[in-house]
Write a protein that holds these residues in place. Structure first.
Motif, PDB file in Angstrom:
ATOM      1  N   ILE A   8       0.838  -1.206   0.000  1.00 31.98           N
ATOM      2  CA  ILE A   8       0.000   0.000   0.000  1.00 31.98           C
ATOM      3  C   ILE A   8       0.873   1.255   0.000  1.00 31.98           C
ATOM      4  N   ARG A   9       1.970   1.240   0.729  1.00 30.25           N
ATOM      5  CA  ARG A   9       2.876   2.397   0.691  1.00 30.25           C
ATOM      6  C   ARG A   9       3.423   2.616  -0.725  1.00 30.25           C
ATOM      7  N   ARG A  10       3.836   1.537  -1.384  1.00 33.97           N
ATOM      8  CA  ARG A  10       4.341   1.662  -2.760  1.00 33.97           C
ATOM      9  C   ARG A  10       3.238   2.148  -3.697  1.00 33.97           C
ATOM     10  N   PHE A  11       2.010   1.679  -3.499  1.00 39.61           N
ATOM     11  CA  PHE A  11       0.872   2.125  -4.307  1.00 39.61           C
ATOM     12  C   PHE A  11       0.706   3.642  -4.191  1.00 39.61           C
ATOM     13  N   TYR A  12       0.741   4.167  -2.961  1.00 40.63           N
ATOM     14  CA  TYR A  12       0.565   5.611  -2.771  1.00 40.63           C
ATOM     15  C   TYR A  12       1.773   6.402  -3.256  1.00 40.63           C
ATOM     16  N   GLU A  13       2.965   5.877  -3.118  1.00 39.81           N
ATOM     17  CA  GLU A  13       4.138   6.541  -3.689  1.00 39.81           C
ATOM     18  C   GLU A  13       4.007   6.636  -5.207  1.00 39.81           C
ATOM     19  N   THR A  14       3.519   5.590  -5.835  1.00 43.06           N
ATOM     20  CA  THR A  14       3.335   5.578  -7.288  1.00 43.06           C
ATOM     21  C   THR A  14       2.233   6.548  -7.700  1.00 43.06           C
ATOM     22  N   ARG A  15       1.193   6.677  -6.883  1.00 35.95           N
ATOM     23  CA  ARG A  15       0.119   7.635  -7.196  1.00 35.95           C
ATOM     24  C   ARG A  15       0.649   9.048  -7.332  1.00 35.95           C
ATOM     25  N   GLN A  16       1.695   9.384  -6.591  1.00 34.43           N
ATOM     26  CA  GLN A  16       2.237  10.741  -6.627  1.00 34.43           C
ATOM     27  C   GLN A  16       2.845  11.102  -7.979  1.00 34.43           C
ATOM     28  N   GLY A  18       1.288  10.929 -10.721  1.00 33.68           N
ATOM     29  CA  GLY A  18       0.238  11.564 -11.511  1.00 33.68           C
ATOM     30  C   GLY A  18      -0.205  10.806 -12.748  1.00 33.68           C
ATOM     31  N   ASP A  19       0.152   9.541 -12.857  1.00 40.28           N
ATOM     32  CA  ASP A  19      -0.261   8.727 -14.007  1.00 40.28           C
ATOM     33  C   ASP A  19      -0.961   7.477 -13.502  1.00 40.28           C
ATOM     34  N   PRO A  20      -2.297   7.472 -13.490  1.00 39.88           N
ATOM     35  CA  PRO A  20      -3.031   6.310 -12.973  1.00 39.88           C
ATOM     36  C   PRO A  20      -2.656   4.989 -13.641  1.00 39.88           C
ATOM     37  N   GLN A  21      -2.211   5.019 -14.889  1.00 36.21           N
ATOM     38  CA  GLN A  21      -1.847   3.765 -15.551  1.00 36.21           C
ATOM     39  C   GLN A  21      -0.680   3.066 -14.844  1.00 36.21           C
ATOM     40  N   LEU A  22       0.152   3.808 -14.146  1.00 35.28           N
ATOM     41  CA  LEU A  22       1.257   3.207 -13.398  1.00 35.28           C
ATOM     42  C   LEU A  22       0.764   2.349 -12.235  1.00 35.28           C
ATOM     43  N   LEU A  23      -0.507   2.507 -11.870  1.00 32.73           N
ATOM     44  CA  LEU A  23      -1.072   1.770 -10.740  1.00 32.73           C
ATOM     45  C   LEU A  23      -1.620   0.398 -11.140  1.00 32.73           C
ATOM     46  N   ARG A  24      -1.746   0.158 -12.424  1.00 33.19           N
ATOM     47  CA  ARG A  24      -2.313  -1.102 -12.920  1.00 33.19           C
ATOM     48  C   ARG A  24      -1.652  -2.340 -12.287  1.00 33.19           C
ATOM     49  N   PRO A  25      -0.317  -2.391 -12.160  1.00 35.28           N
ATOM     50  CA  PRO A  25       0.313  -3.599 -11.598  1.00 35.28           C
ATOM     51  C   PRO A  25      -0.028  -3.874 -10.128  1.00 35.28           C
ATOM     52  N   PHE A  26      -0.599  -2.895  -9.435  1.00 33.87           N
ATOM     53  CA  PHE A  26      -0.956  -3.063  -8.027  1.00 33.87           C
ATOM     54  C   PHE A  26      -2.367  -3.610  -7.839  1.00 33.87           C
ATOM     55  N   ARG A  57     -10.073  10.821 -13.554  1.00 32.55           N
ATOM     56  CA  ARG A  57     -11.011  11.950 -13.471  1.00 32.55           C
ATOM     57  C   ARG A  57     -10.749  12.813 -12.253  1.00 32.55           C
ATOM     58  N   ALA A  58     -10.335  12.196 -11.136  1.00 32.99           N
ATOM     59  CA  ALA A  58     -10.012  12.981  -9.938  1.00 32.99           C
ATOM     60  C   ALA A  58      -8.822  13.897 -10.222  1.00 32.99           C
ATOM     61  N   LEU A  59      -7.822  13.385 -10.914  1.00 35.37           N
ATOM     62  CA  LEU A  59      -6.669  14.225 -11.281  1.00 35.37           C
ATOM     63  C   LEU A  59      -7.079  15.346 -12.233  1.00 35.37           C
ATOM     64  N   ALA A  60      -7.907  15.024 -13.216  1.00 42.35           N
ATOM     65  CA  ALA A  60      -8.337  16.032 -14.185  1.00 42.35           C
ATOM     66  C   ALA A  60      -9.160  17.127 -13.505  1.00 42.35           C
ATOM     67  N   THR A  61     -10.030  16.731 -12.589  1.00 43.48           N
ATOM     68  CA  THR A  61     -10.890  17.684 -11.888  1.00 43.48           C
ATOM     69  C   THR A  61     -10.077  18.683 -11.081  1.00 43.48           C
ATOM     70  N   THR A  62      -8.926  18.243 -10.595  1.00 40.89           N
ATOM     71  CA  THR A  62      -8.102  19.100  -9.731  1.00 40.89           C
ATOM     72  C   THR A  62      -6.909  19.701 -10.462  1.00 40.89           C
ATOM     73  N   GLY A  63      -6.851  19.530 -11.759  1.00 41.51           N
ATOM     74  CA  GLY A  63      -5.701  20.038 -12.503  1.00 41.51           C
ATOM     75  C   GLY A  63      -4.398  19.403 -12.042  1.00 41.51           C
ATOM     76  N   GLY A  64      -4.481  18.163 -11.569  1.00 44.42           N
ATOM     77  CA  GLY A  64      -3.293  17.447 -11.127  1.00 44.42           C
ATOM     78  C   GLY A  64      -2.828  17.785  -9.723  1.00 44.42           C
ATOM     79  N   THR A  65      -3.626  18.536  -8.958  1.00 41.91           N
ATOM     80  CA  THR A  65      -3.205  18.946  -7.618  1.00 41.91           C
ATOM     81  C   THR A  65      -3.546  17.934  -6.536  1.00 41.91           C
ATOM     82  N   PHE A  66      -4.296  16.912  -6.858  1.00 37.78           N
ATOM     83  CA  PHE A  66      -4.737  15.938  -5.860  1.00 37.78           C
ATOM     84  C   PHE A  66      -3.538  15.185  -5.302  1.00 37.78           C
TER      85      PHE A  66
END
Length: 128
Positions: A8-16, A18-26, A57-66
């Motif tokens: 889960i820590r690696r998942f959240y580090e990867t979320r930072q 800004g590319d949701p496709q990088l999360l697919r392997p998790f 969509r969450a990233l797009a809604t926030t202009g990438g600030t999420f």
């Protein structure tokens, strides 16, 4: 095989990144992702594509600030509970909140994620 909390820590580090496709392997292909129903794309999502679409969509809604940060974790062999502090800017308005996220993990994949908002009004303000 890593611990549930490490995954889960690696998942959240990867979320930072800004590319949701990088999360697919998790994520398990049939992941069940349950968010409070406060937006048109929230509620129970089933499948990796539905989850990645919601995160995009969450990233797009926030202009990438999420942004999200794990502040605490506790785990058992296949479950990790994490306190997540989140922040974003939407329409030039900063919004912050915290949630308890409970993840079920099998074979180093997230199979279930359930989110419990500390104050649902924070989520409602964000998605309004």
């Amino acid at each position: 095989m890593s611990s549930a909390a490490d995954l889960i820590r690696r998942f959240y580090e990867t979320r930072q990144h800004g590319d949701p496709q990088l999360l697919r392997p998790f994520l398990s292909p049939d992941v069940r992702w349950m968010e409070p129903t406060v937006g048109t794309h929230m509620g129970t999502l089933v499948g990796v594509e539905a989850v990645l679409d919601m995160l995009s969509r969450a990233l797009a809604t926030t202009g990438g600030t999420f942004s999200l940060q794990i502040t605490q974790t506790i785990e058992t062999a296949n479950t990790c509970a994490a306190v997540i502090a989140w922040a974003a800017t939407k329409d030039d308005r900063p919004v912050r909140g915290r949630e308890l996220a409970v993840f079920e993990v099998t074979d180093d994949l997230i199979t279930t994620a359930t989110f419990h908002a500390e104050r649902l009004s924070d989520d409602e303000a964000f998605w309004a």
